[in-house]
Design a protein around this motif. Structure first.
Motif, PDB file in Angstrom:
ATOM      1  N   MET A  27       0.812  -1.214   0.000  1.00 32.54           N
ATOM      2  CA  MET A  27       0.000   0.000   0.000  1.00 32.54           C
ATOM      3  C   MET A  27       0.850   1.270   0.000  1.00 32.54           C
ATOM      4  O   MET A  27       1.944   1.319   0.559  1.00 32.54           O
ATOM      5  N   HIS A  47      -2.621   1.869  -3.818  1.00 34.23           N
ATOM      6  CA  HIS A  47      -1.590   0.836  -3.819  1.00 34.23           C
ATOM      7  C   HIS A  47      -0.228   1.447  -4.142  1.00 34.23           C
ATOM      8  O   HIS A  47      -0.134   2.424  -4.890  1.00 34.23           O
ATOM      9  N   VAL A 393      -1.075   1.147   7.050  1.00 37.10           N
ATOM     10  CA  VAL A 393      -0.870   0.211   5.934  1.00 37.10           C
ATOM     11  C   VAL A 393       0.598  -0.154   5.807  1.00 37.10           C
ATOM     12  O   VAL A 393       1.491   0.627   6.144  1.00 37.10           O
TER      13      VAL A 393
END
Length: 407
Positions: A27, A47, A393
């Motif tokens: 991510m 992403h 993330v």
């Protein structure tokens, strides 16, 4: 200490859930929360690299996250590292691996039906010296501020290819540039000397481009090896420098994020660690006295754990990003608590009630996620919603971790 015997840490955070996003858990830096028309809470995630573009996760129940949509990038040489959302409109940054590749730019999506994002428009930033957009900021529904290349910009050095651009999206189907600025000396057309290169040389180019409605005529612009600038953007066509602050040299560059704390006359500034093994240590969160915005004074840094305990765990160790107090209804606001990511140093929270002596009050360093190529977690970004639910993330495989704060 190696990753194999590095103990996980959980102090004043409670892990509610982790989701590897279907095996695509690498991510980037884009995180936003939408309240959909049917009441669901959707977390949008960018992403770090192809093949995926962005993912929407239903986090209405933070203990039971569910992927509702995951989109593909049109080319394998692209990344959509940054996104922001206002209302139901999602703005996504597209950067290519090399100059001249396409598509490079910004795309706006209508996400009123989260399962079916619809493209509204694409703003092309490709060109012979452009890799497109690395970062964007969009919280007022009117302007996207971004770090971008352009077809008509030739940098004086190849690493200096992205600069500040302001895009009017009040008609989202027809975005139009209304202003731009670059650090003097970074354009081949400038009649001044290019800046001297840093030893690690990550470029004199724009990174974060934060603009807050509390002061809509101010831009808080980080310029990687060029430090950070407070800019007057009242006249968006002619941004003007109010002040400039840098710590490098003697530090090693890559200034990443600047977050003003308006009511306290403070500013938070982060560096980004970009080298494995902490060879660019220290990378820090700085606290700046910004009462006089034309004279910025560093007064403290948030304490790091010992570098020797983390440098050999695998991957990067040091600061990256912090929760940025985006002025949207779904974002938590705090000028007392700083929450930031430190790659293999995990997630850390600091109390800055005394700005001269920040104190660590929480940390979360999970085990190495399955399949990670570096042998350790690499927490890359953090966002806190107005419920005080924390989302962080992993850069490679870990996907999203959802936490509660216990402080």
């Amino acid at each position: 200490m190696t990753a194999a015997n590095a103990n996980p840490v959980t102090w004043n955070f409670k892990l509610l859930a982790q989701h590897d996003l279907g095996g695509f858990g690498g991510m980037g830096e884009g995180m936003a929360v939408q309240i959909a028309k049917d009441g669901r809470r959707i977390l949008w995630l960018a992403h770090e690299s192809a093949p995926k573009n962005f993912t929407g996760v239903d986090v209405s129940d933070p203990r039971n996250p569910k992927v509702v949509v995951q989109t593909e990038l049109p080319q394998s040489y692209m990344r959509s590292n940054s996104l922001e959302m206002t209302g139901d409109i999602l703005a996504v940054a597209y950067q290519t691996q090399k100059t001249g590749q396409q598509p490079a730019g910004m795309e706006l999506f209508d996400c009123s039906v989260p399962e079916k994002p619809k493209s509204i428009s694409f703003f092309d930033c490709s060109g012979p010296h452009s890799r497109g957009v690395h970062q964007l900021w969009f919280c007022d529904g009117e302007y996207v501020h971004m770090a971008s290349g352009s077809p008509d910009f030739k940098p004086s050095h190849p690493l200096d290819d992205q600069f500040y651009r302001c895009i009017d999206v009040r008609n989202p189907s027809k975005p139009v540039e209304v202003g731009r600025w670059w650090m003097p000396g970074t354009s081949a057309t400038d009649n001044v000397q290019p800046p001297p290169r840093h030893p690690l040389d990550k470029g004199y180019r724009a990174h974060n481009t934060n603009v807050y409605p509390q002061k809509p005529d101010r831009l808080y612009l980080c310029y990687i090896d060029g430090g950070m600038f407070v800019m007057d953007i009242k006249d968006k066509a002619n941004p003007k420098v109010i002040s400039h602050w840098t710590n490098s040299p003697p530090y090693t560059g890559f200034m990443h994020t600047a977050v003003p704390l308006f009511d306290r006359g403070l500013m938070l500034v982060t560096d980004e660690s970009t080298e494995d093994g902490a060879t660019d240590w220290p990378k820090l969160i700085w606290v700046i006295d910004a009462r006089d915005e034309s004279h910025l004074v560093p007064i403290s840094t948030c304490p790091l754990p010992p570098v020797d305990a983390y440098k050999n765990r695998g991957g990067r160790f040091g600061a990256h990003n912090i929760h940025e107090n985006a002025a949207v209804p779904t974002a938590w606001q705090s000028d007392q608590i700083v929450i930031g990511t430190f790659f293999n140093g995990g997630l850390r929270a600091y109390d800055i009630a005394n700005p001269y002596q920040p104190k660590e009050i929480g940390s979360f360093v999970p085990p190495a996620p399955k399949g990670t190529p570096v042998g350790a977690v690499q927490l890359n970004d953090v966002f806190v919603d107005e419920r005080e639910i924390v989302y962080t993330v992993d850069r490679h495989t870990g996907g999203v971790y959802i936490l509660e704060m216990d402080f």
